[in-house]
Scaffold this motif. Sequence first.
Motif, PDB file in Angstrom:
ATOM      1  N   ASP A  92       4.309   6.077 -11.074  1.00 47.56           N
ATOM      2  CA  ASP A  92       3.512   5.575  -9.950  1.00 47.56           C
ATOM      3  C   ASP A  92       4.009   6.170  -8.633  1.00 47.56           C
ATOM      4  O   ASP A  92       3.216   6.597  -7.780  1.00 47.56           O
TER       5      ASP A  92
ATOM      6  N   ARG B  91       3.428  10.028  -8.428  1.00 51.73           N
ATOM      7  CA  ARG B  91       2.003  10.311  -8.245  1.00 51.73           C
ATOM      8  C   ARG B  91       1.589  10.112  -6.783  1.00 51.73           C
ATOM      9  O   ARG B  91       0.845  10.932  -6.219  1.00 51.73           O
ATOM     10  N   ALA B  92       2.086   9.032  -6.162  1.00 51.99           N
ATOM     11  CA  ALA B  92       1.737   8.757  -4.775  1.00 51.99           C
ATOM     12  C   ALA B  92       2.271   9.839  -3.842  1.00 51.99           C
ATOM     13  O   ALA B  92       1.588  10.270  -2.900  1.00 51.99           O
TER      14      ALA B  92
ATOM     15  N   ASP C 205       0.847  -1.188   0.000  1.00 45.70           N
ATOM     16  CA  ASP C 205       0.000   0.000   0.000  1.00 45.70           C
ATOM     17  C   ASP C 205       0.884   1.240   0.000  1.00 45.70           C
ATOM     18  O   ASP C 205       1.133   1.855   1.042  1.00 45.70           O
ATOM     19  N   LEU C 206       1.384   1.604  -1.166  1.00 44.88           N
ATOM     20  CA  LEU C 206       2.303   2.735  -1.266  1.00 44.88           C
ATOM     21  C   LEU C 206       1.641   4.032  -0.826  1.00 44.88           C
ATOM     22  O   LEU C 206       2.257   4.868  -0.158  1.00 44.88           O
ATOM     23  N   GLU C 207       0.384   4.225  -1.189  1.00 35.79           N
ATOM     24  CA  GLU C 207      -0.318   5.459  -0.838  1.00 35.79           C
ATOM     25  C   GLU C 207      -0.395   5.636   0.675  1.00 35.79           C
ATOM     26  O   GLU C 207      -0.171   6.736   1.193  1.00 35.79           O
TER      27      GLU C 207
ATOM     28  N   ARG D 106       7.168  -0.919  -9.476  1.00 38.46           N
ATOM     29  CA  ARG D 106       6.414   0.298  -9.759  1.00 38.46           C
ATOM     30  C   ARG D 106       7.203   1.189 -10.705  1.00 38.46           C
ATOM     31  O   ARG D 106       8.425   1.218 -10.655  1.00 38.46           O
TER      32      ARG D 106
ATOM     33  N   GLN E  65       0.255  13.531  -1.572  1.00 38.61           N
ATOM     34  CA  GLN E  65       0.382  13.847  -0.151  1.00 38.61           C
ATOM     35  C   GLN E  65       1.168  15.132   0.091  1.00 38.61           C
ATOM     36  O   GLN E  65       1.628  15.385   1.204  1.00 38.61           O
TER      37      GLN E  65
ATOM     38  N   VAL F  19       3.097   6.602   2.049  1.00 42.60           N
ATOM     39  CA  VAL F  19       3.467   8.002   1.803  1.00 42.60           C
ATOM     40  C   VAL F  19       2.639   8.932   2.690  1.00 42.60           C
ATOM     41  O   VAL F  19       3.143   9.947   3.189  1.00 42.60           O
ATOM     42  N   ARG F  20       1.384   8.591   2.928  1.00 44.29           N
ATOM     43  CA  ARG F  20       0.540   9.391   3.818  1.00 44.29           C
ATOM     44  C   ARG F  20       1.134   9.424   5.229  1.00 44.29           C
ATOM     45  O   ARG F  20       1.183  10.472   5.881  1.00 44.29           O
TER      46      ARG F  20
END
Length: 271
Positions: A213, A216-217, A159-161, A209, A221, A164-165
């Motif tokens: 990708d 963008r992630a 879960d890259l997103e 990735r 954030q 990064v969050r």
Amino acid sequence: MDPAVHRPAEAESREPVRQISTISESGDIGSSNYQAAASVAPECVSVEEGYERWAQTYDQDPNPLLNLEARKIAALLPNLSGKHVLDLACGTGRWLERLSAQGAGSAVGVDLSAAMLRVAGKKAAIRGRLAQADCLTLPFRSKAFDLVVCSFALGHIHDLEAMVRELARVTKCGADVFVSDLHPEAYARGWRTGFRDARSAVQIETLPRTAADIIRAFYAQGFECLTHVPLCLGEPEKAAFIQAGKKNLFDAACRMPAVLVCHFKLRSAES
């Protein structure tokens, strides 16, 4: 340990957050697996098992990709004096040692692999600066860090997103974040994270990735991408090939991007 750390690295891990490989006897080069050169297909294992088996020899094998990445990121690092620094997915503490030696005001490393952290914990310069944690739930207060290095770990993070969050939460506005990973072109041509131990040749589970990708992630954030560069192996890495008895593979390995390095800066927090 930095006061921002809430819990130590003692419990057994479930899934590490670390990646990179060596030149192995099975034909692996950096994070590459030249299938034609290997007489037996490597055993594919989970990230957890892979780093449990690799930890004790991780620092001992020649690794040209680590050398290549370190040369590039070292040239990009700002003055670390007085800065609070995080080595995210620190493994055996390679970057944590370097950042501490370069004068960071405080430096801490986290990883989810208990085996890799046990090795890191034996190094006097970083003992007591390590924490076992999932990169999706970091044990730090918000806005704790001025700089983060995340070396060869993104391919192990599903879960890259979310990662990064969480990174945006623990970094200050204006913080620098440096990430590296196996270049997607190298992955597309068959390069893989791998090593050989007494049991077999091993390939560790990895999720590739593209640069787009990743950018963008981070952008979602509040991070700005200052640079993203493909790195090719060169003469400084040749000695590692010779040491591993793979000199004949050096020229071919230099013809494609091997490592992707990105430099981000947190401009605003979106969450």
